[in-house]
Scaffold this motif. Structure first.
Motif, mmCIF file in Angstrom:
data_model
loop_
_atom_site.group_PDB
_atom_site.id
_atom_site.type_symbol
_atom_site.label_atom_id
_atom_site.label_comp_id
_atom_site.label_asym_id
_atom_site.label_seq_id
_atom_site.Cartn_x
_atom_site.Cartn_y
_atom_site.Cartn_z
ATOM 1 N N SER A 161 15.155 -6.027 6.315
ATOM 2 C CA SER A 161 13.888 -5.408 5.918
ATOM 3 C C SER A 161 12.727 -6.145 6.552
ATOM 4 N N CYS A 162 12.241 -5.593 7.645
ATOM 5 C CA CYS A 162 11.068 -6.193 8.275
ATOM 6 C C CYS A 162 9.886 -6.048 7.313
ATOM 7 N N PRO A 163 9.121 -7.117 7.117
ATOM 8 C CA PRO A 163 7.994 -7.029 6.180
ATOM 9 C C PRO A 163 6.972 -5.975 6.605
ATOM 10 N N ASN A 164 6.939 -5.646 7.880
ATOM 11 C CA ASN A 164 5.961 -4.662 8.346
ATOM 12 C C ASN A 164 6.535 -3.262 8.494
ATOM 13 N N CYS A 165 7.806 -3.162 8.869
ATOM 14 C CA CYS A 165 8.361 -1.866 9.261
ATOM 15 C C CYS A 165 9.421 -1.344 8.292
ATOM 16 N N GLY A 166 9.864 -2.165 7.361
ATOM 17 C CA GLY A 166 10.904 -1.711 6.444
ATOM 18 C C GLY A 166 12.292 -1.959 7.001
ATOM 19 N N VAL B 62 12.734 -12.345 14.547
ATOM 20 C CA VAL B 62 11.595 -11.623 15.106
ATOM 21 C C VAL B 62 12.001 -10.164 15.304
ATOM 22 N N HIS B 63 11.101 -9.254 14.941
ATOM 23 C CA HIS B 63 11.396 -7.827 15.086
ATOM 24 C C HIS B 63 11.032 -7.383 16.509
ATOM 25 N N SER B 64 11.905 -7.751 17.457
ATOM 26 C CA SER B 64 11.589 -7.620 18.885
ATOM 27 C C SER B 64 11.295 -6.192 19.323
ATOM 28 N N GLY C 141 10.331 -3.716 17.373
ATOM 29 C CA GLY C 141 9.454 -3.030 16.430
ATOM 30 C C GLY C 141 8.067 -3.623 16.523
ATOM 31 N N CYS C 142 7.651 -4.256 15.440
ATOM 32 C CA CYS C 142 6.283 -4.781 15.383
ATOM 33 C C CYS C 142 6.117 -6.097 16.154
ATOM 34 N N ARG C 143 7.216 -6.676 16.612
ATOM 35 C CA ARG C 143 7.224 -7.927 17.375
ATOM 36 C C ARG C 143 6.664 -9.109 16.575
#
Ligand SMILES: Cc1cc2nc3c(=O)[nH]c(=O)nc-3n(C[C@H](O)[C@H](O)[C@H](O)COP(=O)(O)OP(=O)(O)OC[C@H]3O[C@@H](n4cnc5c(N)ncnc54)[C@H](O)[C@@H]3O)c2cc1C
Ligand SMILES: [Zn+2]
Lengths: 406, 133
Positions: B5-10, B58-60, B62-64
């Motif tokens: 679960s990315c804190p920004n993208c879910g 790191v959400h490479s 997605g939001c990076r």
């Protein structure tokens, strides 16, 4: 079929003794490295009052899970020396251990897919030759001659631009290697103690004097750690740190097929390696899962990606099926080289960090680690692989350079 | 595959992320004063915890953005996701009066309020800040 018709149970290859109160040396971990170490301690150094303590069953860790590639075509002098010594031992061990564990020197090919790969490969072939390691550079046509099922056309994303080839490299039957060592260890008087987990160490000041186990406390003069993926956990119990990260490493096999694959093919760039086991399964593997893990399992996309790479290189595999996948826990270092030598604790020795490629090193790890334990000083082959190198900066950086993984 | 679960993208597949190893390693304050041993510790030595481990991802694709995670390195369950710069949550903190045990018969540690429970996609603690590493 009634019980009378069943064949006799084969002989047991080793006893299952209870632990004694004390030993001259205790080896923690009954994988290939623990077994080989005990074997050479007994054979070369006359130390027979010793035990191997294994928390599970004999050789059920990475020794049971690896893809058995054996080669010595590493770049740096230190690595070439120890892995080539291992390969020479593999060549004589079936006779010495009186056990045919099907060491098959069918050669190993490391494919090059980019100009960078080609340069690195040609350089490594040169370095290998200077170190007495058999190595050849093959152009795509020669690659095809040696392994006709490989796709060398340029209709794939990363066409094959050539390969390094080590003819003396190959594969062996890992379980039989373990059993061969175990039987000899047992004959020489070594106690192999299974279901015996080491849970702590007893120290007198900074000197280890015993181990605590799930089967009681055992006094010992010396301790050798051969716990692969669990090395950091044991070091922590003993009060020191290791520069090791444990990762899942997975592999898979297909159903049985007619012999189609005559050698071992590794591709670092599209990231898969494939051989065909003696029985006929295609055996494949690739790199570690990225995250730290002690779960003996990894993520499925890693399997999926290596299969995609395999089908691209070997179109004939498109209709094969995955029969089984599994994972082990490998102990990686930042320079992709092992740590074999003394530890910060007196009379305690470490052999770890073999990561994704320690099966091939088994005999040399055992030989040099036994020497280190018996004499208290490293053998010349493992001296460069000391823990201190992370402080002195004398790293043996085999990342990429060694055709990497396995 | 982990569901992270990315804190920004879910919740997204693990393949969208890259691993960054142990969290909360600060750059040495006085690099010129470090001895070789200390440099070795900083460069090459990391915790290799069997159990709950604080690590970076790191959400490479997605939001990076980087973030921290508490994950069990045996079960691979994700216990908490929290922002860079935030302190490691105390998983035991919300179990007053309960013994913190480890080992074979130990209790699963309780979860901090608002923390994600497993890798199967529960909501995460919203990052409160996103400052430095
Ligand atoms: C999928 C996979 C593919 C691989 N492919 C290759 C390859 O093709 N070629 C190659 O060279 N290498 C390969 N490797 C790497 C190789 O398997 C390892 O480097 C090597 O097996 C490690 O040495 P070992 O056999 O002693 O380890 P292990 O068999 O893992 O032995 C360590 C033992 O220590 C025991 N132990 C741990 N903690 C304790 C404790 N507290 N008390 C008692 N015992 C304990 C464990 O139960 C285990 O049996 C591969 C590994 C994997 C996982
Ligand atoms: Zn994101």
């Amino acid at each position: 079929m009634s019980a009378d018709h069943l064949p006799e149970h084969p002989d047991f290859l080793w006893r299952n003794p209870d632990p004694k109160k004390s030993y001259d040396a205790v080896i923690v971990g009954g994988g290939g490295h623990g077994l080989a170490t005990a074997y050479y301690l007994a054979k070369n150094h006359g130390m027979t009052n010793i035990a191997i303590l294994e928390k599970g069953w004999l050789a059920g860790g990475n020794m049971a899970r690896n893809t058995t590639i054996i080669r010595s075509n590493y770049l740096w002098d230190e690595s070439a020396a120890i892995y080539e010594h291992a390969l020479k031992l593999w060549e004589i061990l079936p006779e010495e251990l009186e056990y045919d564990f099907l060491f098959s020197q069918r050669g190993v090919m490391n494919l090059a897919h980019t100009l960078g790969d080609v340069r690195e490969s040609v350089r490594r072939v040169g370095a290998n030759r200077l170190n007495g390691v058999d190595a050849e550079w093959l152009d795509p046509q020669q690659v095809k001659e040696l392994c006709p099922i490989l796709n060398i056309s340029d209709n794939i994303r990363y066409p094959v631009m050539g390969a390094t080839y080590q003819p003396r490299a190959g594969i062996a039957k890992h379980d039989h290697v373990a059993w061969a060592f175990a039987r000899k260890c047992d004959e020489l008087g070594v106690d192999i103690i299974q279901n015996c987990e080491v849970t702590g160490f007893i120290k007198d000041g900074n000197r280890v004097t015993g181990v605590k186990t799930t089967r009681g406390t055992i006094n010992t003069e010396k301790v050798g750690l051969c716990a692969a993926g669990h090395s950091s956990v044991l070091a922590e119990m003993a009060g020191f740190r290791l520069p090791i990260q444990s990762h899942p490493l997975q592999a898979l096999v297909s159903e049985l097929h007619e012999p189609v694959h005559p050698t071992v093919v590794m591709s670092n760039h599209v990231h898969v390696y494939v051989s065909q086991a003696h029985k006929g399964e295609l055996v494949m593997g690739a790199g570690v899962d990225s995250y730290n893990g002690y779960g003996q399992r990894g993520s499925f996309h890693v399997i999926e990606e290596q299969m995609a790479a395999a089908v691209e290189l070997f179109p004939i595999f498109a209709r094969a099926h995955v029969l089984r996948t599994w994972g082990g826990i490998v102990d990686t270092t930042l320079d992709a080289s092992p740590i074999v030598g003394l530890s910060p604790v007196e009379n305690m020795f470490v052999n770890c960090g073999w990561g994704t490629g320690g099966f091939k090193g088994t005999p040399a790890a055992g030989l040099t680690f036994a020497h280190t334990i018996a004499t208290g000083a490293p053998h010349k082959l493992n001296k460069p692989f000391a823990l201190e190198r992370f402080e002195t900066g004398a790293l043996i950086d085999e990342h990429g350079a060694a055709a990497v993984a396995h | 595959m982990l569901l992270i679960s990315c804190p920004n993208c879910g919740p997204r597949d693990e393949t969208e992320f890259h691993y960054g190893g142990q969290a909360h390693i600060a750059y040495p304050e006085n690099p010129n004063e470090l001895r070789d041993r200390e440099w070795a510790e900083y460069l090459f030595y990391r915790e290799n915890t069997k159990g709950t481990f604080a690590e970076r991802w790191v959400h490479s694709t997605g939001c990076r953005q980087w973030f921290n995670m508490l994950r069990d390195t045996v079960s691979y369950d994700i216990h908490s996701i929290y922002a860079m710069g935030q302190q490691r949550p105390d998983l035991q903190a919300d179990k007053p009066g309960e013994f913190s045990q480890t080992g074979e018969f130990g209790q699963e540690p309780g979860l901090a309020p608002g923390a994600a429970t497993t890798s199967t996609g529960a909501a995460t603690t919203a990052p409160t800040s996103s400052e430095g590493v």
